[in-house]
Each structure stands twice: as C-alpha cells, then as structure tokens.
Motif scaffolding. Structure first.
Motif, PDB file in Angstrom:
ATOM      1  N   GLN A  69      33.249  41.525  28.575  1.00 42.09           N
ATOM      2  CA  GLN A  69      34.507  40.962  28.082  1.00 42.09           C
ATOM      3  C   GLN A  69      35.693  41.682  28.717  1.00 42.09           C
ATOM      4  O   GLN A  69      36.649  41.042  29.165  1.00 42.09           O
ATOM      5  CB  GLN A  69      34.574  41.062  26.556  1.00 42.09           C
ATOM      6  N   GLU A  70      35.649  43.008  28.748  1.00 46.03           N
ATOM      7  CA  GLU A  70      36.724  43.810  29.340  1.00 46.03           C
ATOM      8  C   GLU A  70      36.841  43.545  30.840  1.00 46.03           C
ATOM      9  O   GLU A  70      37.946  43.429  31.370  1.00 46.03           O
ATOM     10  CB  GLU A  70      36.474  45.301  29.096  1.00 46.03           C
ATOM     11  N   ARG A  71      35.709  43.463  31.517  1.00 42.10           N
ATOM     12  CA  ARG A  71      35.721  43.207  32.959  1.00 42.10           C
ATOM     13  C   ARG A  71      36.407  41.874  33.255  1.00 42.10           C
ATOM     14  O   ARG A  71      37.251  41.786  34.153  1.00 42.10           O
ATOM     15  CB  ARG A  71      34.300  43.214  33.506  1.00 42.10           C
ATOM     16  N   ALA A  72      36.060  40.849  32.518  1.00 44.77           N
ATOM     17  CA  ALA A  72      36.662  39.525  32.739  1.00 44.77           C
ATOM     18  C   ALA A  72      38.148  39.536  32.396  1.00 44.77           C
ATOM     19  O   ALA A  72      38.960  38.954  33.116  1.00 44.77           O
ATOM     20  CB  ALA A  72      35.920  38.468  31.923  1.00 44.77           C
ATOM     21  N   ALA A  73      38.513  40.187  31.319  1.00 42.93           N
ATOM     22  CA  ALA A  73      39.923  40.236  30.919  1.00 42.93           C
ATOM     23  C   ALA A  73      40.754  40.990  31.954  1.00 42.93           C
ATOM     24  O   ALA A  73      41.840  40.538  32.337  1.00 42.93           O
ATOM     25  CB  ALA A  73      40.065  40.889  29.544  1.00 42.93           C
ATOM     26  N   ARG A  74      40.264  42.127  32.425  1.00 36.06           N
ATOM     27  CA  ARG A  74      41.005  42.911  33.434  1.00 36.06           C
ATOM     28  C   ARG A  74      41.147  42.144  34.740  1.00 36.06           C
ATOM     29  O   ARG A  74      42.196  42.182  35.387  1.00 36.06           O
ATOM     30  CB  ARG A  74      40.317  44.248  33.693  1.00 36.06           C
ATOM     31  N   SER A  75      40.112  41.438  35.155  1.00 26.91           N
ATOM     32  CA  SER A  75      40.148  40.686  36.411  1.00 26.91           C
ATOM     33  C   SER A  75      41.220  39.608  36.380  1.00 26.91           C
ATOM     34  O   SER A  75      41.831  39.302  37.403  1.00 26.91           O
ATOM     35  CB  SER A  75      38.786  40.056  36.695  1.00 26.91           C
ATOM     36  N   ALA A  76      41.473  39.048  35.212  1.00 20.68           N
ATOM     37  CA  ALA A  76      42.420  37.937  35.088  1.00 20.68           C
ATOM     38  C   ALA A  76      43.880  38.382  34.984  1.00 20.68           C
ATOM     39  O   ALA A  76      44.781  37.559  35.110  1.00 20.68           O
ATOM     40  CB  ALA A  76      42.052  37.091  33.868  1.00 20.68           C
ATOM     41  N   GLU A  77      44.120  39.672  34.781  1.00 24.19           N
ATOM     42  CA  GLU A  77      45.492  40.157  34.640  1.00 24.19           C
ATOM     43  C   GLU A  77      46.239  40.051  35.965  1.00 24.19           C
ATOM     44  O   GLU A  77      45.684  40.333  37.022  1.00 24.19           O
ATOM     45  CB  GLU A  77      45.502  41.618  34.165  1.00 24.19           C
TER      46      GLU A  77
ATOM     47  N   GLN B 151      37.608  39.198  40.466  1.00 21.15           N
ATOM     48  CA  GLN B 151      36.313  38.582  40.741  1.00 21.15           C
ATOM     49  C   GLN B 151      36.520  37.101  40.977  1.00 21.15           C
ATOM     50  O   GLN B 151      37.164  36.418  40.183  1.00 21.15           O
ATOM     51  CB  GLN B 151      35.347  38.790  39.574  1.00 21.15           C
ATOM     52  N   PHE B 152      35.973  36.619  42.075  1.00 18.13           N
ATOM     53  CA  PHE B 152      36.034  35.204  42.437  1.00 18.13           C
ATOM     54  C   PHE B 152      34.639  34.611  42.315  1.00 18.13           C
ATOM     55  O   PHE B 152      33.650  35.252  42.677  1.00 18.13           O
ATOM     56  CB  PHE B 152      36.534  35.037  43.875  1.00 18.13           C
ATOM     57  N   ILE B 153      34.573  33.390  41.810  1.00 17.02           N
ATOM     58  CA  ILE B 153      33.289  32.705  41.691  1.00 17.02           C
ATOM     59  C   ILE B 153      33.359  31.364  42.428  1.00 17.02           C
ATOM     60  O   ILE B 153      34.437  30.817  42.643  1.00 17.02           O
ATOM     61  CB  ILE B 153      32.866  32.498  40.214  1.00 17.02           C
ATOM     62  N   ALA B 154      32.188  30.882  42.782  1.00 14.38           N
ATOM     63  CA  ALA B 154      32.036  29.552  43.360  1.00 14.38           C
ATOM     64  C   ALA B 154      31.307  28.710  42.327  1.00 14.38           C
ATOM     65  O   ALA B 154      30.195  29.047  41.919  1.00 14.38           O
ATOM     66  CB  ALA B 154      31.243  29.614  44.650  1.00 14.38           C
ATOM     67  N   GLU B 155      31.965  27.649  41.894  1.00 13.26           N
ATOM     68  CA  GLU B 155      31.395  26.773  40.877  1.00 13.26           C
ATOM     69  C   GLU B 155      30.936  25.474  41.530  1.00 13.26           C
ATOM     70  O   GLU B 155      31.707  24.795  42.210  1.00 13.26           O
ATOM     71  CB  GLU B 155      32.440  26.493  39.802  1.00 13.26           C
TER      72      GLU B 155
ATOM     73  N   ILE C 266      37.899  34.516  38.017  1.00  5.71           N
ATOM     74  CA  ILE C 266      37.351  34.355  36.662  1.00  5.71           C
ATOM     75  C   ILE C 266      38.471  34.451  35.629  1.00  5.71           C
ATOM     76  O   ILE C 266      39.534  35.011  35.888  1.00  5.71           O
ATOM     77  CB  ILE C 266      36.241  35.386  36.368  1.00  5.71           C
ATOM     78  N   ARG C 267      38.194  33.895  34.470  1.00  8.54           N
ATOM     79  CA  ARG C 267      39.117  33.931  33.326  1.00  8.54           C
ATOM     80  C   ARG C 267      38.474  34.770  32.217  1.00  8.54           C
ATOM     81  O   ARG C 267      37.254  34.938  32.194  1.00  8.54           O
ATOM     82  CB  ARG C 267      39.365  32.512  32.820  1.00  8.54           C
ATOM     83  N   PRO C 268      39.271  35.273  31.281  1.00  7.02           N
ATOM     84  CA  PRO C 268      38.698  36.106  30.211  1.00  7.02           C
ATOM     85  C   PRO C 268      37.557  35.429  29.447  1.00  7.02           C
ATOM     86  O   PRO C 268      36.562  36.076  29.121  1.00  7.02           O
ATOM     87  CB  PRO C 268      39.893  36.384  29.301  1.00  7.02           C
ATOM     88  N   ASP C 269      37.683  34.118  29.199  1.00  3.33           N
ATOM     89  CA  ASP C 269      36.638  33.442  28.431  1.00  3.33           C
ATOM     90  C   ASP C 269      35.372  33.169  29.243  1.00  3.33           C
ATOM     91  O   ASP C 269      34.378  32.665  28.722  1.00  3.33           O
ATOM     92  CB  ASP C 269      37.169  32.162  27.790  1.00  3.33           C
TER      93      ASP C 269
END
Length: 188
Positions: free
Chosen positions: A55-63, A70-74, A14-17
């Motif tokens: 927002q924090e969870r997504a930002a931390r995952s991308a660092e 976190q990995f997603i399947a799109e 995942i990305r922060p946005d």
C-alpha cells in the motif's frame, strides 16, 4: 498522470488503489525461473511483507514529488503484463549498494514482463515511459544493474538502448557473483 499506448497495451504509472495488483505482479515476478538472478529478494521474502508495505509503495509512487515511479503495461483484458520501476538518485548520495552516485540519474529496478507478453516490444514501451519520467526530473542518465549471467535481460536492455558502462559491482547477496551496470546516456 500520463498514460500512453503500445499496440493494444496501456502504459501508465501505478495508482494508490493498485496496491493489490502491485503485490500480485511482484510475487509473480519472484516466481520466475530466473528470479534468483533478477531480483534481490526471494518469493518467500516478498510474500511475507504485510499488505501495508505494498500500500505504501503504491501511494509513494503516485505522489507528484516522488523519487520512485512504477510503470505498468496493462493488456486489453486488464491483465498487468509487466512493470518497470525507476528511482531517482541524487549526486553525492550513496546508492543502495553503498556506491557513490556521481550525478543525478534514474535507476531502473524491478523489471518484469510476464512470459506470455515477452518478445513484442512491450519492454521498450515501459522503458520509454520510465526514462521519460526520469528525464522530466532532471536525470542526466538512466542506469540499471543486471546479473552477469542474466543473458536474457542483458539482451532486452541492449534492444531498448542501454549499453554496458564498464562498471561491475559484487552482487549484494553473493559477493562471488557480479552485476554489470548498463546505462542510457544522452548529451547534456
């Protein structure tokens, strides 16, 4: 940030946005009929968290130096079909349940595949991405805990190469119930 494909799905971190979609997928997971066996929070608890939490969870995952990814399947239509999160646990630390961690390892949490995307091997692609990330960070094994009555999840974990390790721990919300550790080991 690496991406891979599995059939028509894109597997990526995942990305922060992405935070609004992280929140949406989490809340959908918490609505699953067996969410009470699979997750440590309720839908009401997840929905009550402020946007800032996601927002924090997504930002931390991308660092780059993150200890959680976190990995997603799109799907081809842009729908998020599922997700897996991997945490890095260091030897000598105490895990979230209060147990000593014996060696550097990945810990899989938050596994969810939308019902309409189950049964097609997507979970393996997500696990492959998560395990590869943990190995890149020096993990000596990857583990997860699964409720003793969650047969569907246990079957899926076996299919992707995990096996019961013999460790059983009381469920964090109800000590009368247990969780079974499944692990993926590799030669050191």
């Amino acid at each position: 940030m690496s991406t891979s494909t599995s059939g028509d799905y894109v597997i990526r971190a995942i990305r922060p946005d992405d935070w609004p979609r992280v929140k949406e997928l989490r809340l959908d997971a918490l609505r699953d009929p067996i969410a009470h066996l699979a997750f440590l929070e309720t839908y009401e608890e997840g929905a009550a968290k402020p946007d800032f939490f996601y927002q924090e969870r997504a930002a931390r995952s991308a660092e780059d130096q993150s200890v959680a990814r976190q990995f997603i399947a799109e799907a081809p239509d842009g729908t998020w079909a599922g997700s897996v999160t991997v945490l890095i646990e260091e030897a000598g630390m105490t895990d979230w349940a209060g147990h000593a961690v014996e060696r550097r390892q990945g810990h899989v949490v938050g596994v969810f595949i939308r019902p309409e995307h189950r049964g097609n091997g997507l979970i393996k692609a997500l696990f492959d991405a998560g395990v590869a990330w943990a190995r890149e960070r020096g993990a000596e094994r990857v583990r997860l805990l699964v409720h003793e009555e969650n047969a569907r999840a246990q079957g899926a974990y076996r299919k992707v190469g995990f096996a019961p390790s013999g460790v059983v721990v009381p469920h964090v919300r109800d000590e009368a119930q247990n969780e079974v550790e499944f692990a993926l080991e590799w030669p050191s």
